[in-house]
Design a protein around this motif. Structure first.
Motif, PDB file in Angstrom:
ATOM      1  N   CYS A   1       0.808  -1.216   0.000  1.00  0.00           N
ATOM      2  CA  CYS A   1       0.000   0.000   0.000  1.00  0.00           C
ATOM      3  C   CYS A   1       0.840   1.265   0.000  1.00  0.00           C
TER       4      CYS A   1
ATOM      5  N   CYS B   1      -5.984   0.931   1.025  1.00  0.00           N
ATOM      6  CA  CYS B   1      -5.937   0.382  -0.329  1.00  0.00           C
ATOM      7  C   CYS B   1      -6.653  -0.962  -0.362  1.00  0.00           C
ATOM      8  N   GLN B   2      -6.794  -1.521  -1.541  1.00  0.00           N
ATOM      9  CA  GLN B   2      -7.532  -2.777  -1.706  1.00  0.00           C
ATOM     10  C   GLN B   2      -6.942  -3.902  -0.856  1.00  0.00           C
ATOM     11  N   ASN B   3      -5.635  -3.912  -0.665  1.00  0.00           N
ATOM     12  CA  ASN B   3      -4.999  -4.960   0.142  1.00  0.00           C
ATOM     13  C   ASN B   3      -5.424  -4.913   1.608  1.00  0.00           C
TER      14      ASN B   3
ATOM     15  N   LYS C   1     -11.580   5.449  -1.151  1.00  0.00           N
ATOM     16  CA  LYS C   1     -10.805   5.776  -2.358  1.00  0.00           C
ATOM     17  C   LYS C   1     -11.440   6.952  -3.101  1.00  0.00           C
TER      18      LYS C   1
ATOM     19  N   PHE D   1      -8.483  -5.030   2.608  1.00  0.00           N
ATOM     20  CA  PHE D   1      -9.826  -5.597   2.710  1.00  0.00           C
ATOM     21  C   PHE D   1      -9.961  -6.527   3.918  1.00  0.00           C
TER      22      PHE D   1
ATOM     23  N   LEU E   1     -14.630   0.483   1.557  1.00  0.00           N
ATOM     24  CA  LEU E   1     -13.279   0.684   1.040  1.00  0.00           C
ATOM     25  C   LEU E   1     -13.312   1.572  -0.210  1.00  0.00           C
ATOM     26  N   ASP E   2     -14.222   1.273  -1.120  1.00  0.00           N
ATOM     27  CA  ASP E   2     -14.346   2.078  -2.345  1.00  0.00           C
ATOM     28  C   ASP E   2     -14.707   3.523  -2.029  1.00  0.00           C
TER      29      ASP E   2
ATOM     30  N   GLN F   1     -16.561  -3.856   1.010  1.00  0.00           N
ATOM     31  CA  GLN F   1     -15.978  -3.366  -0.242  1.00  0.00           C
ATOM     32  C   GLN F   1     -16.504  -1.973  -0.582  1.00  0.00           C
TER      33      GLN F   1
END
Length: 189
Positions: A9, A32-34, A69, A36, A65-66, A62
């Motif tokens: 990240c 970041c996606q990692n 971002k 999750f 998380l989105d 998800q």
């Protein structure tokens, strides 16, 4: 030794590291996606999420998380991952978001930590750093924390962060009326 989570990240975003803030014991960086699985440890935990009317599904994690971002793209800030400096362990999230409050959007300090790390002062330490960031980097005049009226631990973090209860409003979430208190702090003149 930096774990894979931090390394993956620590990508460059517009020429800058994802690390936003550091305190005595903590590092705050963009989620970041990692992240999750670490987010799942918080958002899918029924006890941690009791003030949100229950644990999240994978889809809701998800979406959360989105949303962070998207906030980074729109505002340049959002909730950030909170890691222990000593071992880079992912312990929670804290940051700044724009939140609806009555008929306006307000700058809020939000925090949500893995239950295994409660009662160590990490939320207060991270929230204080975010308040300083809001006043010094964003030149904000006021910052708040919007907290459900029954969430006494989060209210205590806001009080330790120099905030006071200013007003109330009932939000509607998951079909439930949820009274909230807005704790505020204004920049010193």
């Amino acid at each position: 030794m930096i774990n894979e989570n931090l390394k993956e990240c620590r990508i460059m975003v517009k020429g800058k590291s994802n690390i936003v803030l550091e305190t005595k014991r903590l590092v705050l960086r963009r989620i970041c996606q990692n992240d999750f699985e670490d987010l799942c440890k918080i958002l899918k935990d029924a006890e941690t999420m009791c003030y949100y009317e229950g644990a999240f599904s994978d889809r809701e994690v998800q979406e959360w998380l989105d949303r962070q971002k998207s906030r980074y793209e729109k505002w340049g800030f959002g909730l950030w991952a909170v890691l222990l400096k000593e071992n880079h362990k992912w312990i929670g999230q804290c940051g700044l978001t724009m939140q609806p409050w009555k008929n306006q959007e307000v700058l809020e300090i939000g925090y949500l930590f893995n239950r295994a790390y409660w009662h160590n002062g990490y939320a207060t330490e991270a929230a204080m750093a975010c308040k300083k960031y809001a006043f010094e980097k964003l030149n904000a005049e006021e910052v708040c924390s919007i907290i459900r009226d029954i969430n006494l631990p989060s209210q205590n973090v806001a009080i330790r962060n120099g905030m006071y209860a200013a007003d109330t409003w009932t939000k509607h979430y998951k079909g439930v009326d949820m009274p909230h208190i807005r704790y505020i702090c204004r920049r010193s003149k």
